[in-house]
Write an enzyme that holds these catalytic residues in place. Structure first.
Site, PDB file in Angstrom:
ATOM      1  N   ASN A  66       2.490 -17.745   6.381  1.00 16.59           N
ATOM      2  CA  ASN A  66       2.579 -18.928   7.164  1.00 16.59           C
ATOM      3  C   ASN A  66       3.789 -19.883   6.781  1.00 16.59           C
ATOM      4  O   ASN A  66       4.387 -20.423   7.609  1.00 16.59           O
ATOM      5  CB  ASN A  66       1.260 -19.816   7.109  1.00 16.59           C
ATOM      6  CG  ASN A  66       0.262 -19.366   8.028  1.00 16.59           C
ATOM      7  OD1 ASN A  66      -1.026 -19.637   7.692  1.00 16.59           O
ATOM      8  ND2 ASN A  66       0.421 -18.481   8.959  1.00 16.59           N
ATOM      9  N   ASP A 118      -8.512 -19.932  12.782  1.00 15.74           N
ATOM     10  CA  ASP A 118      -7.289 -19.346  13.569  1.00 15.74           C
ATOM     11  C   ASP A 118      -7.759 -19.815  15.154  1.00 15.74           C
ATOM     12  O   ASP A 118      -8.700 -20.184  15.272  1.00 15.74           O
ATOM     13  CB  ASP A 118      -7.371 -17.727  13.591  1.00 15.74           C
ATOM     14  CG  ASP A 118      -6.162 -17.326  14.004  1.00 15.74           C
ATOM     15  OD1 ASP A 118      -5.172 -17.784  14.228  1.00 15.74           O
ATOM     16  OD2 ASP A 118      -6.156 -15.952  14.214  1.00 15.74           O
TER      17      ASP A 118
HETATM   18  C1  FPP Z   1      -3.644 -20.314  11.904  1.00 10.57           C
HETATM   19  O1  FPP Z   1      -3.898 -20.342  13.306  1.00 10.57           O
HETATM   20  C2  FPP Z   1      -3.853 -21.647  11.312  1.00 10.57           C
HETATM   21  C3  FPP Z   1      -3.137 -22.309  10.563  1.00 10.57           C
HETATM   22  C4  FPP Z   1      -1.624 -21.705  10.400  1.00 10.57           C
HETATM   23  C5  FPP Z   1      -3.216 -23.770  10.108  1.00 10.57           C
HETATM   24  C6  FPP Z   1      -4.605 -24.183  10.258  1.00 10.57           C
HETATM   25  C7  FPP Z   1      -4.767 -25.417   9.671  1.00 10.57           C
HETATM   26  C8  FPP Z   1      -5.566 -26.443  10.125  1.00 10.57           C
HETATM   27  C9  FPP Z   1      -6.610 -25.902  11.379  1.00 10.57           C
HETATM   28  C10 FPP Z   1      -5.435 -27.792   9.853  1.00 10.57           C
HETATM   29  C11 FPP Z   1      -4.611 -28.117   8.977  1.00 10.57           C
HETATM   30  C12 FPP Z   1      -5.280 -28.571   7.677  1.00 10.57           C
HETATM   31  C13 FPP Z   1      -4.582 -28.748   6.532  1.00 10.57           C
HETATM   32  C14 FPP Z   1      -5.246 -29.109   5.300  1.00 10.57           C
HETATM   33  C15 FPP Z   1      -3.104 -28.775   6.665  1.00 10.57           C
HETATM   34  P1  FPP Z   1      -2.642 -20.923  14.425  1.00 10.57           P
HETATM   35  O2  FPP Z   1      -2.654 -22.420  14.513  1.00 10.57           O
HETATM   36  O3  FPP Z   1      -1.519 -20.262  14.007  1.00 10.57           O
HETATM   37  O4  FPP Z   1      -3.200 -20.404  16.070  1.00 10.57           O
HETATM   38  P2  FPP Z   1      -2.561 -19.217  16.819  1.00 10.57           P
HETATM   39  O5  FPP Z   1      -2.985 -17.805  16.059  1.00 10.57           O
HETATM   40  O6  FPP Z   1      -3.348 -19.656  18.129  1.00 10.57           O
HETATM   41  O7  FPP Z   1      -1.127 -19.474  16.841  1.00 10.57           O
END
Ligand code: FPP
Length: 240
Positions: A69, A21
């Protein structure tokens, strides 16, 4: 030089699961688009996997996209799918070359068809490996996984045990996670591995995922190693 905090006495978890995250917030703080946060997150994910396998970890599960998501704006989802289209196979090949079997866990029919194809092809390339594994959770939700398993059991017409039920989950081939790490300051599981997490040690980091370094993983493992896992037993029973 910084001291290596992992020593011969450190108990290395067999299975580590990570809630990655904070990619969006990491990017926002730097006035960058969220997609750059996700790209950096994906690269960090690969780096951490390599480091963990080098330390002797056998299984890693990463939460890359939840069923919730999937309701994010189309632009953000297209960015995440673009990462898979452009980099997933190549990156996964790099990690899996060390004898690691890749599984994608989740409700895959919810993903675009070309993405499903890429994921299946990547899995097939590693299907001959045993003993070490990566689970990438995509379109994953633990409640969805449990309901799906219940329906499979009903279709089979069989009563389940705790063990046989675990074999109906998306993660059927992996042991339960010993350590679950969540980055990004939030302190919750967010529908991740709810059945499998019954006895997992939980570790929360204030760092945003793209800045969660190999050394930060070492710290989490050292903290894990210090904890006594009693699995509901007393200290005396454990010593016997
Ligand atoms: C949640 O944090 C994370 C996600 C929705 C995606 C995480 C994905 C990756 C790190 C890499 C992608 C990997 C693949 C296999 C596609 P956020 O990014 O929504 O962060 P926030 O809470 O700060 O908005």
């Amino acid at each position: 030089m910084e001291k290596n905090i992992i020593t011969e006495e450190t108990r290395i978890p067999r299975h580590i699961a990570i809630i990655m995250d904070g990619n969006g917030r990491w990017a926002k703080k730097r006035l960058l688009p969220r997609s750059v946060g996700h790209k950096n997150g994906m690269e960090r994910m690969i780096g951490l996997m390599e480091h963990a396998f080098d330390l002797g970890v056998s299984y890693i599960t990463v939460y890359a996209l939840s069923t919730e998501n999937l309701k994010r704006p189309k632009e953000e989802l297209d960015g995440l799918f673009g990462l898979i289209r452009n980099h997933f196979k190549e990156y996964m090949k790099r990690v899996c070359e060390r004898g690691v079997r890749l599984r994608v866990v989740g409700n895959l029919p919810l993903l675009p068809e070309d993405i499903q194809r890429i994921l299946h092809e990547s899995e097939a390339e590693t299907a001959h490996f045993e003993g070490k594994g990566i689970n990438v959770a995509l379109a994953y939700g633990a409640r969805d996984e449990i309901v799906n398993a219940v329906n499979k059991a009903i279709a089979l017409g069989e009563k389940v045990t705790e063990e046989s039920f675990a074999r109906l989950l998306y993660t059927a081939d992996s042991p339960d996670p010993d350590l679950i790490i969540r980055t990004g300051k939030e302190v919750r599981l967010s529908n991740f591995l709810l059945y499998q997490a019954a006895y997992s040690e939980l570790y929360f980091s204030e760092k945003m995922f793209p800045e969660f370094s190999d050394k930060d993983l070492d710290k989490a493992i050292v903290e894990f190693s210090r904890r006594t896992r009693r699995f509901g037993k007393t200290d005396e029973q454990l010593q016997e």
